[in-house]
Design an enzyme around this catalytic site. Structure first.
Site, PDB file in Angstrom:
ATOM      1  N   HIS A  55      11.036  74.463  42.750  1.00  0.00           N
ATOM      2  CA  HIS A  55      10.325  75.054  41.848  1.00  0.00           C
ATOM      3  C   HIS A  55       8.901  76.367  41.697  1.00  0.00           C
ATOM      4  O   HIS A  55       8.151  75.503  42.156  1.00  0.00           O
ATOM      5  CB  HIS A  55       9.766  74.598  40.501  1.00  0.00           C
ATOM      6  CG  HIS A  55       9.077  74.667  39.434  1.00  0.00           C
ATOM      7  ND1 HIS A  55       8.313  74.446  38.843  1.00  0.00           N
ATOM      8  CD2 HIS A  55       9.482  75.789  37.962  1.00  0.00           C
ATOM      9  CE1 HIS A  55       7.418  74.979  37.903  1.00  0.00           C
ATOM     10  NE2 HIS A  55       8.839  76.242  38.071  1.00  0.00           N
ATOM     11  N   GLU A  78       6.518  74.161  43.819  1.00  0.00           N
ATOM     12  CA  GLU A  78       6.803  72.777  43.550  1.00  0.00           C
ATOM     13  C   GLU A  78       7.940  72.390  44.182  1.00  0.00           C
ATOM     14  O   GLU A  78       9.125  72.955  43.799  1.00  0.00           O
ATOM     15  CB  GLU A  78       6.684  72.234  41.744  1.00  0.00           C
ATOM     16  CG  GLU A  78       5.127  72.140  41.477  1.00  0.00           C
ATOM     17  CD  GLU A  78       5.172  71.838  40.193  1.00  0.00           C
ATOM     18  OE1 GLU A  78       4.482  71.505  39.493  1.00  0.00           O
ATOM     19  OE2 GLU A  78       5.734  72.626  38.895  1.00  0.00           O
TER      20      GLU A  78
END
Length: 286
Positions: A142, A154
């Site tokens: 992410h 992430e």
């Protein structure tokens, strides 16, 4: 750990095109693919201009920009780029049925060693992993908007994600100059968005209760807490529609009424006031 040289990005929207360019600048052979030819053309024009701007600002040399431009292509084709991909990053629309269809097709077209990652910040990779025959090579990767600027990425494991997959995407993130943040299990909103959601919800409550104007709440976040922008400014930048849909997705996963969008956010969404993209959100934009 899989050695990554070819990266395929699915989706040429704001996130997809920037993820692709970040990969190309970092030295990866990159393809950004979209089903919409107009979106592909717009993405390529935008990213070529970005490279030119980096040269003007002295952030890249002309040679570095030219090399990055040579390493990236924008296309509607899928089969060829998928066959040469070591890592795929899906950045398509936040619809589970669409994502599952994409992952099933990628599983068929990519080499067995390829890692399949989703950029989703709302759907854990477990929701698409079983659409493939390689759930151990599926995870969330992410990026944050704007992906060419924001350093954090992430990495979220599902219950099947292998250590090798985590090592592979961690190495890619670092090669792109990003700071990897590893989540050992899925949780709605992940880490950064949950932190920002807490700030956003408190800001909305303060404004709804008449404690302070949204402009002054933004000023407090900037000048007292050192945030680069206040929560209302950030909502306008990201898109109030995005903030609303993230809260709706969180509620659909949890069933907890506390996860529903704040009524003020719902009102903005229903009025079509999404922020900068529509010219009006909390603030007005010429």
């Amino acid at each position: 750990m899989t050695t990554v040289s070819g990266i395929l990005v699915i989706g040429s929207g704001a996130m997809g095109r920037q993820i692709g360019m970040a990969a190309a600048v970092a030295g990866f052979t990159t393809t950004v693919r979209d089903v919409d030819p107009d979106a592909v053309t717009a993405a390529e024009t935008d990213m070529r201009r970005w490279l030119e701007g980096r040269v003007v600002k002295g952030r890249l040399t002309a040679a570095q920009a030219a090399d990055a431009g040579e390493r990236i292509r924008f296309t509607t084709e899928l089969e060829g780029p998928a066959a040469g991909a070591d890592l795929v990053i899906e950045a398509a629309t936040e619809r589970l049925d669409v994502k599952r269809a994409i992952f099933a097709e990628l599983d068929r077209l990519t080499p067995p060693h390829a890692v399949l990652a989703t950029n989703s910040s709302t759907l854990g990779s477990s929701t698409v992993a079983d659409a493939t025959g390689r759930p151990d090579r599926v995870c969330n990767l992410h990026f944050f908007n704007p992906a060419l600027v924001m350093r954090a990425v992430e990495i979220v494991r599902n219950e099947h994600t292998s250590d090798e997959t985590v090592a592979t995407v961690t190495e890619v993130a670092r090669a792109m100059g990003k700071t990897p943040v590893l989540l050992t299990r899925e949780i709605p909103g992940f880490v950064a968005n949950r932190l920002m959601a807490a700030v956003r919800e408190e800001a909305l409550a303060l404004y709804a209760d008449g404690i302070a104007s949204f402009e002054d709440i933004d000023a407090a976040a900037r000048d007292a807490l050192g945030h680069p922008m206040g929560p209302f400014e950030l909502m306008d930048l990201v898109g109030l529609d995005v903030s609303y849909l993230i809260r709706r997705a969180a509620f659909e996963q949890s069933g907890d009424p506390k996860d529903l969008p704040h009524p003020l956010l719902t009102a903005k969404y229903e009025a079509g006031e999404f922020g900068r993209k529509t010219g009006k959100g909390w603030y007005g934009y010429a």
